[in-house]
Enzyme design. Sequence first.
Site, PDB file in Angstrom:
ATOM      1  N   ASN A   9       0.880  -1.167   0.000  1.00  0.00           N
ATOM      2  CA  ASN A   9       0.000   0.000   0.000  1.00  0.00           C
ATOM      3  C   ASN A   9       0.916   1.214   0.000  1.00  0.00           C
ATOM      4  O   ASN A   9       1.483   1.553   1.031  1.00  0.00           O
ATOM      5  CB  ASN A   9      -0.897  -0.031   1.252  1.00  0.00           C
ATOM      6  CG  ASN A   9      -1.704   1.242   1.412  1.00  0.00           C
ATOM      7  OD1 ASN A   9      -1.785   2.063   0.503  1.00  0.00           O
ATOM      8  ND2 ASN A   9      -2.308   1.428   2.591  1.00  0.00           N
ATOM      9  N   TRP A  10       1.051   1.824  -1.163  1.00  0.00           N
ATOM     10  CA  TRP A  10       1.985   2.957  -1.281  1.00  0.00           C
ATOM     11  C   TRP A  10       1.493   4.206  -0.567  1.00  0.00           C
ATOM     12  O   TRP A  10       2.234   5.166  -0.415  1.00  0.00           O
ATOM     13  CB  TRP A  10       2.199   3.305  -2.754  1.00  0.00           C
ATOM     14  CG  TRP A  10       3.033   2.338  -3.516  1.00  0.00           C
ATOM     15  CD1 TRP A  10       3.717   1.254  -3.011  1.00  0.00           C
ATOM     16  CD2 TRP A  10       3.302   2.355  -4.920  1.00  0.00           C
ATOM     17  NE1 TRP A  10       4.381   0.614  -4.021  1.00  0.00           N
ATOM     18  CE2 TRP A  10       4.142   1.259  -5.205  1.00  0.00           C
ATOM     19  CE3 TRP A  10       2.912   3.190  -5.970  1.00  0.00           C
ATOM     20  CZ2 TRP A  10       4.600   0.986  -6.491  1.00  0.00           C
ATOM     21  CZ3 TRP A  10       3.351   2.912  -7.248  1.00  0.00           C
ATOM     22  CH2 TRP A  10       4.199   1.824  -7.511  1.00  0.00           C
ATOM     23  N   LYS A  11       0.204   4.243  -0.217  1.00  0.00           N
ATOM     24  CA  LYS A  11      -0.410   5.443   0.354  1.00  0.00           C
ATOM     25  C   LYS A  11      -0.181   6.618  -0.612  1.00  0.00           C
ATOM     26  O   LYS A  11      -0.171   6.400  -1.823  1.00  0.00           O
ATOM     27  CB  LYS A  11       0.124   5.693   1.766  1.00  0.00           C
ATOM     28  CG  LYS A  11      -0.022   4.427   2.636  1.00  0.00           C
ATOM     29  CD  LYS A  11       0.211   4.629   4.092  1.00  0.00           C
ATOM     30  CE  LYS A  11       0.003   3.297   4.817  1.00  0.00           C
ATOM     31  NZ  LYS A  11       0.174   3.392   6.256  1.00  0.00           N
ATOM     32  N   HIS A  95      -9.387   1.555   5.254  1.00  0.00           N
ATOM     33  CA  HIS A  95      -8.086   1.722   5.916  1.00  0.00           C
ATOM     34  C   HIS A  95      -8.255   2.695   7.086  1.00  0.00           C
ATOM     35  O   HIS A  95      -9.040   3.654   7.006  1.00  0.00           O
ATOM     36  CB  HIS A  95      -7.052   2.255   4.913  1.00  0.00           C
ATOM     37  CG  HIS A  95      -5.664   2.181   5.448  1.00  0.00           C
ATOM     38  ND1 HIS A  95      -5.181   3.091   6.357  1.00  0.00           N
ATOM     39  CD2 HIS A  95      -4.673   1.273   5.248  1.00  0.00           C
ATOM     40  CE1 HIS A  95      -3.938   2.747   6.687  1.00  0.00           C
ATOM     41  NE2 HIS A  95      -3.604   1.643   6.024  1.00  0.00           N
ATOM     42  N   GLU A  97      -6.516   5.061   8.055  1.00  0.00           N
ATOM     43  CA  GLU A  97      -6.256   6.469   7.712  1.00  0.00           C
ATOM     44  C   GLU A  97      -7.483   7.090   7.053  1.00  0.00           C
ATOM     45  O   GLU A  97      -7.769   8.280   7.222  1.00  0.00           O
ATOM     46  CB  GLU A  97      -5.014   6.562   6.802  1.00  0.00           C
ATOM     47  CG  GLU A  97      -3.752   6.246   7.606  1.00  0.00           C
ATOM     48  CD  GLU A  97      -2.605   5.647   6.808  1.00  0.00           C
ATOM     49  OE1 GLU A  97      -2.638   5.684   5.567  1.00  0.00           O
ATOM     50  OE2 GLU A  97      -1.676   5.129   7.452  1.00  0.00           O
ATOM     51  N   GLU A 167      -4.987  -4.607  10.898  1.00  0.00           N
ATOM     52  CA  GLU A 167      -3.929  -3.610  11.061  1.00  0.00           C
ATOM     53  C   GLU A 167      -4.140  -2.843  12.373  1.00  0.00           C
ATOM     54  O   GLU A 167      -4.930  -1.881  12.411  1.00  0.00           O
ATOM     55  CB  GLU A 167      -3.957  -2.611   9.902  1.00  0.00           C
ATOM     56  CG  GLU A 167      -3.720  -3.233   8.548  1.00  0.00           C
ATOM     57  CD  GLU A 167      -3.194  -2.213   7.541  1.00  0.00           C
ATOM     58  OE1 GLU A 167      -2.158  -2.499   6.946  1.00  0.00           O
ATOM     59  OE2 GLU A 167      -3.796  -1.142   7.375  1.00  0.00           O
ATOM     60  N   GLY A 173       3.126   2.425  10.678  1.00  0.00           N
ATOM     61  CA  GLY A 173       4.119   3.482  10.463  1.00  0.00           C
ATOM     62  C   GLY A 173       4.893   3.866  11.702  1.00  0.00           C
ATOM     63  O   GLY A 173       5.566   4.899  11.723  1.00  0.00           O
ATOM     64  N   SER A 213       3.909  -2.052  10.191  1.00  0.00           N
ATOM     65  CA  SER A 213       5.376  -2.148  10.302  1.00  0.00           C
ATOM     66  C   SER A 213       5.917  -3.511   9.879  1.00  0.00           C
ATOM     67  O   SER A 213       6.885  -4.003  10.463  1.00  0.00           O
ATOM     68  CB  SER A 213       5.836  -1.769  11.721  1.00  0.00           C
ATOM     69  OG  SER A 213       5.473  -0.434  12.012  1.00  0.00           O
ATOM     70  N   GLY A 234       2.876  -0.941   4.196  1.00  0.00           N
ATOM     71  CA  GLY A 234       3.031   0.451   3.776  1.00  0.00           C
ATOM     72  C   GLY A 234       4.483   0.766   3.457  1.00  0.00           C
ATOM     73  O   GLY A 234       4.983   0.460   2.370  1.00  0.00           O
ATOM     74  N   GLY A 235       5.182   1.329   4.426  1.00  0.00           N
ATOM     75  CA  GLY A 235       6.543   1.848   4.225  1.00  0.00           C
ATOM     76  C   GLY A 235       7.482   0.908   3.483  1.00  0.00           C
ATOM     77  O   GLY A 235       8.188   1.334   2.553  1.00  0.00           O
TER      78      GLY A 235
HETATM   79  O1  LIG Z   1      -1.057   0.940   6.903  1.00  0.00           O
HETATM   80  C1  LIG Z   1      -0.351   0.028   6.523  1.00  0.00           C
HETATM   81  C2  LIG Z   1      -0.659  -0.721   5.296  1.00  0.00           C
HETATM   82  O2  LIG Z   1      -1.945  -0.471   4.855  1.00  0.00           O
HETATM   83  C3  LIG Z   1       0.891  -0.330   7.251  1.00  0.00           C
HETATM   84  O3  LIG Z   1       1.811   0.684   7.081  1.00  0.00           O
HETATM   85  P1  LIG Z   1       3.344   0.442   7.547  1.00  0.00           P
HETATM   86  O4  LIG Z   1       3.780  -0.872   6.925  1.00  0.00           O
HETATM   87  O5  LIG Z   1       4.082   1.622   6.993  1.00  0.00           O
HETATM   88  O6  LIG Z   1       3.317   0.363   9.038  1.00  0.00           O
END
Ligand SMILES: O=C(CO)COP(=O)(O)O
Length: 252
Positions: A9-11, A95, A97, A167, A173, A213, A234-235
Amino acid sequence: MRKRVIAGNWKMNKTLSEANDFIEQAAEKAPQSDKSEAVVCAPFPFLPSLVEKTKGTEIKIGAQNMHFEDKGAFTGEVSPVMLKDLGVSHVVLGHSERREHFGETDETVNKKVHAAFTHQLTPIVCVGETLEQREADETKNHVEKQVNKALEGLSDQQVAQTIIAYEPIWAIGTGKTASSEDANEVCSHIRNVVGNITSQEVADQVVIQYGGSVKPGNIDELLSQSDIDGALVGGASVEAESYLQLVEAGTK
Ligand SMILES: O=C(CO)COP(=O)(O)O
């Protein structure tokens, strides 16, 4: 036997040229596997190019959100019809966010899950608790409520095809990962919740990912757990090298 799903998930990251560079590298090197699927969930403007560049490769392309209506006066929104027409296969829904910053609720998530199935898109439904909820021992109740509402009104077959991503919000993050045992305990609870609304047979088919993470250094341990069938990352999914290591871990 459930197939694993490793999804990036590149956000809100990358430019179009960065996205294209990533996908050229990743599509060339992504391993073929019967055990695991690789997905990249990218910002809307990159989707046509990424779909085009991944044709005939091992990588599938997903969106990070969508509206539940097919079309209409919803300025700034993107519909499931548009995503399907582009050749997108997956869509992340609910999600944390989006729940926190954009007013996403269990009700809108449920409408979006239905819309995804109407248009043959595979939903990746995100659930998870805040740190306060975890400390108050409310994790299982909270996640159970989110799962029940997200899946309301779906057929058993649709539930079986839904991907659920657990999650924990405090692990996103932050570099803090849930211990693999704690993550598995919640994923296993989610499977029981799915079993209660459908059947054991359906529950056994549902892919449940962990997210928060996840990195090349901890994914093996997480995937070794009985009820963790993949990761939503994500990251560590933003750079091709790291993403490929995660995808490779899924195939082991
Ligand atoms: O929100 C996430 C994936 O949707 C997780 O993000 P991180 O892997 O950066 O913690």
